[in-house]
Each structure stands twice: as structure tokens, then as C-alpha cells.
Design a protein around this motif. Structure first.
Motif, PDB file in Angstrom:
ATOM      1  N   PRO A   1      27.858  -1.568  -1.067  1.00  9.26           N
ATOM      2  CA  PRO A   1      28.864  -0.365  -1.172  1.00  9.26           C
ATOM      3  C   PRO A   1      29.590  -0.242  -2.589  1.00  9.26           C
ATOM      4  CG  PRO A   1      29.252  -1.662   0.555  1.00  9.26           C
ATOM      5  CD  PRO A   1      28.298  -2.514  -0.189  1.00  9.26           C
ATOM      6  N   ILE A   2      29.137   1.148  -3.184  1.00 10.84           N
ATOM      7  CA  ILE A   2      29.767   1.436  -4.530  1.00 10.84           C
ATOM      8  C   ILE A   2      29.700   2.878  -4.633  1.00 10.84           C
ATOM      9  CG2 ILE A   2      27.649   0.659  -5.842  1.00 10.84           C
ATOM     10  CD1 ILE A   2      29.462   0.012  -8.248  1.00 10.84           C
ATOM     11  N   GLY A   3      30.574   3.293  -5.382  1.00  4.50           N
ATOM     12  CA  GLY A   3      30.568   4.962  -5.898  1.00  4.50           C
ATOM     13  C   GLY A   3      30.994   4.884  -7.011  1.00  4.50           C
ATOM     14  N   ALA A   4      31.103   6.210  -7.892  1.00  2.00           N
ATOM     15  CA  ALA A   4      31.670   6.332  -9.002  1.00  2.00           C
ATOM     16  C   ALA A   4      31.775   7.843  -9.263  1.00  2.00           C
ATOM     17  CB  ALA A   4      30.452   5.684 -10.147  1.00  2.00           C
ATOM     18  N   MET A   5      32.790   8.306 -10.141  1.00  2.00           N
ATOM     19  CA  MET A   5      32.921   9.482 -10.418  1.00  2.00           C
ATOM     20  C   MET A   5      32.911   9.546 -12.105  1.00  2.00           C
ATOM     21  SD  MET A   5      36.179  11.807 -10.689  1.00  2.00           S
ATOM     22  CE  MET A   5      37.227  10.886 -11.654  1.00  2.00           C
ATOM     23  N   LEU A   6      32.005  10.358 -12.501  1.00  2.00           N
ATOM     24  CA  LEU A   6      31.706  10.388 -13.936  1.00  2.00           C
ATOM     25  C   LEU A   6      32.249  11.526 -14.725  1.00  2.00           C
ATOM     26  CD1 LEU A   6      29.440   8.437 -12.795  1.00  2.00           C
ATOM     27  CD2 LEU A   6      27.984   9.142 -14.607  1.00  2.00           C
ATOM     28  N   THR A   7      32.882  11.665 -15.832  1.00  4.64           N
ATOM     29  CA  THR A   7      33.340  12.893 -16.390  1.00  4.64           C
ATOM     30  C   THR A   7      33.543  12.750 -17.879  1.00  4.64           C
ATOM     31  OG1 THR A   7      34.938  14.615 -16.013  1.00  4.64           O
ATOM     32  CG2 THR A   7      35.774  12.527 -16.016  1.00  4.64           C
ATOM     33  N   ARG A   8      33.974  14.129 -18.454  1.00  6.51           N
ATOM     34  CA  ARG A   8      34.124  14.134 -20.051  1.00  6.51           C
ATOM     35  C   ARG A   8      35.621  13.329 -20.294  1.00  6.51           C
ATOM     36  NH1 ARG A   8      33.332  19.444 -19.479  1.00  6.51           N
ATOM     37  NH2 ARG A   8      35.212  19.846 -20.487  1.00  6.51           N
ATOM     38  N   GLY A   9      35.844  12.969 -21.295  1.00  4.70           N
ATOM     39  CA  GLY A   9      36.851  12.238 -21.909  1.00  4.70           C
ATOM     40  C   GLY A   9      38.095  13.134 -21.767  1.00  4.70           C
ATOM     41  N   ASP A  10      37.864  14.526 -22.167  1.00  7.04           N
ATOM     42  CA  ASP A  10      39.185  15.276 -22.334  1.00  7.04           C
ATOM     43  C   ASP A  10      39.761  15.900 -20.804  1.00  7.04           C
ATOM     44  OD1 ASP A  10      36.600  16.729 -21.977  1.00  7.04           O
ATOM     45  OD2 ASP A  10      37.682  18.412 -21.864  1.00  7.04           O
ATOM     46  N   ILE A  11      38.644  15.587 -19.749  1.00  6.76           N
ATOM     47  CA  ILE A  11      39.144  15.990 -18.392  1.00  6.76           C
ATOM     48  C   ILE A  11      39.657  14.695 -17.843  1.00  6.76           C
ATOM     49  CG2 ILE A  11      38.236  16.381 -16.301  1.00  6.76           C
ATOM     50  CD1 ILE A  11      35.856  17.985 -17.603  1.00  6.76           C
ATOM     51  N   ALA A  12      39.137  13.382 -18.172  1.00  5.58           N
ATOM     52  CA  ALA A  12      39.625  12.160 -17.437  1.00  5.58           C
ATOM     53  C   ALA A  12      41.116  11.729 -17.975  1.00  5.58           C
ATOM     54  CB  ALA A  12      38.748  10.884 -18.076  1.00  5.58           C
ATOM     55  N   LYS A  13      41.621  12.352 -19.134  1.00  4.35           N
ATOM     56  CA  LYS A  13      42.851  12.472 -19.378  1.00  4.35           C
ATOM     57  C   LYS A  13      44.028  12.691 -18.367  1.00  4.35           C
ATOM     58  CE  LYS A  13      41.882  12.683 -24.495  1.00  4.35           C
ATOM     59  NZ  LYS A  13      42.514  13.546 -25.505  1.00  4.35           N
ATOM     60  N   SER A  14      43.393  13.464 -17.358  1.00  5.81           N
ATOM     61  CA  SER A  14      44.612  13.927 -16.479  1.00  5.81           C
ATOM     62  C   SER A  14      44.860  12.877 -15.444  1.00  5.81           C
ATOM     63  CB  SER A  14      44.075  15.232 -15.664  1.00  5.81           C
ATOM     64  OG  SER A  14      43.931  16.254 -16.655  1.00  5.81           O
ATOM     65  N   LEU A  15      43.786  11.846 -15.247  1.00  7.06           N
ATOM     66  CA  LEU A  15      44.035  10.891 -14.235  1.00  7.06           C
ATOM     67  C   LEU A  15      44.776   9.556 -14.944  1.00  7.06           C
ATOM     68  CD1 LEU A  15      41.131  10.350 -11.741  1.00  7.06           C
ATOM     69  CD2 LEU A  15      43.544  11.630 -11.525  1.00  7.06           C
ATOM     70  N   THR A  16      46.203  10.000 -15.257  1.00  8.00           N
ATOM     71  CA  THR A  16      46.959   8.626 -15.901  1.00  8.00           C
ATOM     72  C   THR A  16      47.349   7.627 -15.260  1.00  8.00           C
ATOM     73  OG1 THR A  16      48.709  10.263 -15.454  1.00  8.00           O
ATOM     74  CG2 THR A  16      47.914  10.507 -17.540  1.00  8.00           C
ATOM     75  N   ILE A  17      47.892   6.801 -15.477  1.00  2.38           N
ATOM     76  CA  ILE A  17      48.104   5.167 -14.880  1.00  2.38           C
ATOM     77  C   ILE A  17      48.952   5.806 -13.638  1.00  2.38           C
ATOM     78  CG2 ILE A  17      49.330   3.446 -15.150  1.00  2.38           C
ATOM     79  CD1 ILE A  17      48.580   3.065 -17.979  1.00  2.38           C
ATOM     80  N   GLY A  18      48.645   5.237 -12.641  1.00  2.00           N
ATOM     81  CA  GLY A  18      49.197   5.368 -11.144  1.00  2.00           C
ATOM     82  C   GLY A  18      48.906   6.768 -10.400  1.00  2.00           C
ATOM     83  N   THR A  19      48.121   7.609 -10.992  1.00  2.00           N
ATOM     84  CA  THR A  19      47.725   8.931 -10.329  1.00  2.00           C
ATOM     85  C   THR A  19      46.579   8.737  -9.374  1.00  2.00           C
ATOM     86  OG1 THR A  19      46.211   9.493 -12.167  1.00  2.00           O
ATOM     87  CG2 THR A  19      48.508  10.241 -12.259  1.00  2.00           C
ATOM     88  N   HIS A  20      45.800   7.845  -9.391  1.00  2.00           N
ATOM     89  CA  HIS A  20      44.786   7.340  -8.461  1.00  2.00           C
ATOM     90  C   HIS A  20      44.259   6.026  -8.603  1.00  2.00           C
ATOM     91  CE1 HIS A  20      42.001   8.764  -5.433  1.00  2.00           C
ATOM     92  NE2 HIS A  20      40.946   8.545  -6.109  1.00  2.00           N
ATOM     93  N   GLY A  21      43.777   5.671  -7.565  1.00  2.00           N
ATOM     94  CA  GLY A  21      43.370   4.079  -7.641  1.00  2.00           C
ATOM     95  C   GLY A  21      42.304   3.791  -6.394  1.00  2.00           C
TER      96      GLY A  21
END
Length: 407
Positions: free
Chosen positions: A263-283
Motif C-alpha cells: 500500500p502506497i499512494g502519492a500526490m505530485l505537483t509543482r513547487g509553486d502550488i505545493a507551497k500552500s500545504l504548509t506545516i500542519g495543514t495536512h498529513g
């Protein structure tokens, strides 16, 4: 001294102890090797189901067994409080092989999609304001079983009994650009689509449609999310189907074949978009765990090889030829479609609703296949299934069709 009596492990035990949300077949597999599976009685089956497009390298592939065994002797889990080497190596390989700059690891396709949808909303909450929160998906799509993902998915049967649904989600018709154009607006934060609808019947997007969706997203400043949970990791004949279409998303989700059964999954995205998931926003407690990432890294090293991807195309043509021969004899299929080794055979009108009959008949003849809804028989085998096994298994499937047609 007492001797412990073990509970007999039978299909009846499922009905006794399991929540009844599945209806598994009668046989219980106990061993797999390559594209062969054996049940408790020692009966052998050829596997063209691949654990629902999961077993990309078949069962117990030596490279995956070695990676899992080596990692199991070193480090199992540390949580996201610390990084780990397999996670970082795998993330680097995924970014090197795709458009993405950043990776978020999860345990499944549904979790990867959940992360993608949350990221899309949060990105526009930061950059465009809270009113730009609408997600558009497509009818007959499937994106997972969490409450959020069943609401985004375009099949009402999966939402029934779990309402109220998550707000801010609309649906257009797949391969119908006008349908999307009619509802997309400046309130749309993202459009999510499968390049090839899986559970919806193995329906590939047309080139015109997928390019049109990208253009509409650009026009309305909406993120384009590709759900490649089923189409990714070589199944289309490219590492990811977006590469085959030549249309790049802003966010991509991947799972199923990514772990080859782990079992493994992943979300891939660009760096400028990824910035919105700051520390603590998702996990995710287990996301990026060393065991899953070690297995996935070993699998990716093999599947990404050009000769393996080329082999997918060749093997897909072999499957199609067998299906066309069956159809020439019985006229049982309305359409044979798909991309790479994700193949759907849609039944003619008189056999509508009976795809499960083909699955059951195939099993009786020693072949494991799938359905994609009530009208489509689905094939999602190992990407490296041997040609002789394709011929042997499809000959057995042909006999199963003979039996069904004969009544």
C-alpha cells in the motif's frame, strides 16, 4: 499441556467475521508467482486482474521481495516526525521522471486524491480568495471512497446513504467539452479527471477533449488534476498517461501499481502550488513509510525502463487480437477499448448487465479477470506478463465465453 485448535480459514469465515461490504469469490488465493496464482486446494489460475491494476510486476517479483526483505531488517516506521532514506530516494525519482517538483506520500489512491483536492482549495484560498472553491469532475468518474472523494466522483451510487454531500462540487460529461464549458467559471478552483476512466468503463479521453480541458483550466485560472491512480506507473505504455497525451496537469495522483501490491499512494505537483500545504495543514501517519517506499523504488526502477514500457504496447496488442478473435466468433463485444494494459471489452446490448457472469465463468476456467461496471469486462494484468501466458489465458477465457454463449 493444551493444543490450540486453529479456526478453519474458509470462505464461510468471511461471512462470519467481516463487514459485508464485499462479496468475494469462493476460492481463496494462498500463493502467487509472476502471473500465476494458486488457491487453498492447489488449483492454478492465470491472473489478468492484477489485484485491480495493482500488481504491475506480478506476484512476488524477486526485486520487490528483495527490497522489502532488506528494508524490513533495518527500519519499518518513524512517522513524519522524521524523514527516511527510501522516502527521499523515491520522491527524487518521481520528480526526475515527471513534471513534478514536489511529492506528498499517502497510503492509497483515495488519500492521494484527498490531498490533491485539499491542496487545490487551499491554493486558491490563499491566491484567489475563499469564493474560488468549486471542483468540477466528470460523470462516471471514480476517485476513491472517502466522503470527499465519493462526492467528487461522478457515480451517485457511491454517495447514497452518506449524504449530505460535500459542497462545491459539480459534474460535467466526460469527452464532452461543451458540457464542461457550460459550468466552468471563475469560481472553479480545479478540474479533476482520469485520462482513462477506470471504474466508469475503461473510457479513454480523446486527444481533443484532454487538450480542451487544459485550455479551459488555463482560461479560468483553475488547476488541472489528473487522477492517474489506475492509469499510472506504466499501465498506459507511458510511465504516466499524461505523457502519452502530451498534456501536463498541475497536480497528479498515483497509487495502485506504485507499490506493486504494497500500500502506497502519492500526490505530485509543482513547487509553486505545493507551497500552500504548509506545516500542519495536512498529513498521514504512515505516508512515506520506509517499507512502502523501498518497494516502490525497486518497482519504479524496472517499470520506467523503455523496454518494459514498449512491452506494454506489444502485450496490449496481443490481448486485443485475442478479444477480436472471440468477437469475430460470437459478436459479444460492442467495443474493445482502453490504453496499454488497461483494456475494457464492452458487452453488446443483449448481454448488458452481465459482466460479472464473464468474471465467474473465467474463474471456472482458471483465469482471473475484472469488471468495470455491469457492462464491461476489464483486463489489467502484470505489465510483464509472458506472451505464452497471455495466449494460454486468453484461450481459456475464450472457452469461458463459448460456455456462456452456449447457455
Amino acid at each position: 499441556m493444551t493444543t490450540e485448535t486453529k479456526t478453519p480459514v474458509t470462505r464461510a469465515l468471511f461471512d462470519e467475521v467481516m463487514v459485508p461490504n464485499y462479496a468475494p469469490g469462493k476460492m481463496i488465493p494462498v500463493k502467487g508467482e509472476g502471473s500465476r496464482v494458486w488457491d487453498q486446494e492447489g488449483n492454478e489460475y492465470i491472473d489478468f486482474a492484477g489485484g485491480i491494476a495493482v500488481s504491475a510486476l506480478g506476484h512476488a517479483h524477486p526485486a520487490l521481495v528483495s527490497a522489502l526483505t532488506e528494508q524490513a531488517q533495518n527500519l519499518w516506521h518513524v512517522s513524519n516526525v522524521l524523514a527516511n532514506e527510501p522516502m527521499l530516494r523515491l520522491a527524487k525519482k518521481l520528480t526526475d521522471l515527471t513534471f513534478a517538483d514536489k511529492v506528498f506520500f499517502a497510503n492509497s489512491g483515495a488519500e492521494a486524491n484527498e490531498a490533491a483536492f485539499k491542496l487545490a482549495r487551499r491554493y486558491h484560498w490563499e491566491h484567489s480568495g475563499p469564493e474560488k472553491n468549486e471542483i468540477i469532475a466528470f460523470n462516471s468518474s471514480f476517485h476513491g471512497r472517502t466522503l470527499f472523494t465519493v462526492c467528487v466522483g461522478g457515480q451517485a451510487k457511491y454517495r447514497e446513504g452518506f449524504e449530505p454531500a460535500v459542497d462545491g462540487i459539480r459534474h460535467a460529461n466526460f469527452n464532452d467539452l461543451a458540457s464542461l464549458e457550460a459550468i466552468i467559471s471563475d469560481k472553479t478552483c480545479a478540474v479533476v479527471m482520469e485520462p482513462i476512466q477506470g471504474e466508469g468503463g475503461i473510457l479513454p479521453a480523446t486527444q481533443e477533449f484532454i487538450e480542451g480541458v487544459r485550455a479551459l483550466c488555463d482560461k479560468h485560472n483553475a488547476l488541472l488534476i489528473f487522477d492517474e491512480v489506475q492509469t499510472g506507473v506504466g499501465r498506459s505504455g507511458a510511465l504516466y498517461a499524461y505523457q502519452k497525451y502530451g498534456v501536463t496537469p498541475d497536480i497528479l495522483t498515483t497509487a495502485k501499481s506504485l507499490g506493486g501490491g504494497f500500500p502506497i499512494g502519492a500526490m505530485l505537483t509543482r513547487g509553486d502550488i505545493a507551497k500552500s500545504l504548509t506545516i500542519g495543514t495536512h498529513g498521514s501517519t504512515y505516508g512515506g513509510n520506509p517499507m512502502g517506499c523501498a518497494v516502490s523504488e525497486a518497482l519504479l526502477d524496472i517499470v520506467s525502463q523503455p523496454e518494459v514500457l514498449k512491452g506494454v504496447e506489444d502485450k496490449a496488442a496481443r490481448f486485443r487480437k485475442h478479444l477480436e478473435d472471440i468477437n469475430a466468433k460470437h459478436g459479444i463485444f460492442k467495443d474493445i477499448r482502453g490504453c496499454g494494459l488497461l483494456i475494457g471489452a464492452e458487452l453488446v446490448d443483449e448481454w448488458q448487465g452481465k459482466s460479472k457472469d464473464f468474471l465467474n465463468a473465467a474463474l471456472e476456467h482458471g483465469v482471473m479477470v475484472l469488471v468495470a461496471g455491469p457492462n464491461v469486462v476489464r483486463f489489467a494484468p502484470s505489465l510483464i506478463v509472458e506472451d505464452e501466458l497471455i495466449d494460454q489465458g486468453m484461450a481459456a477465457f475464450a472457452k469461458a465465453v463459448d460456455q456462456l454463449v452456449a447457455g
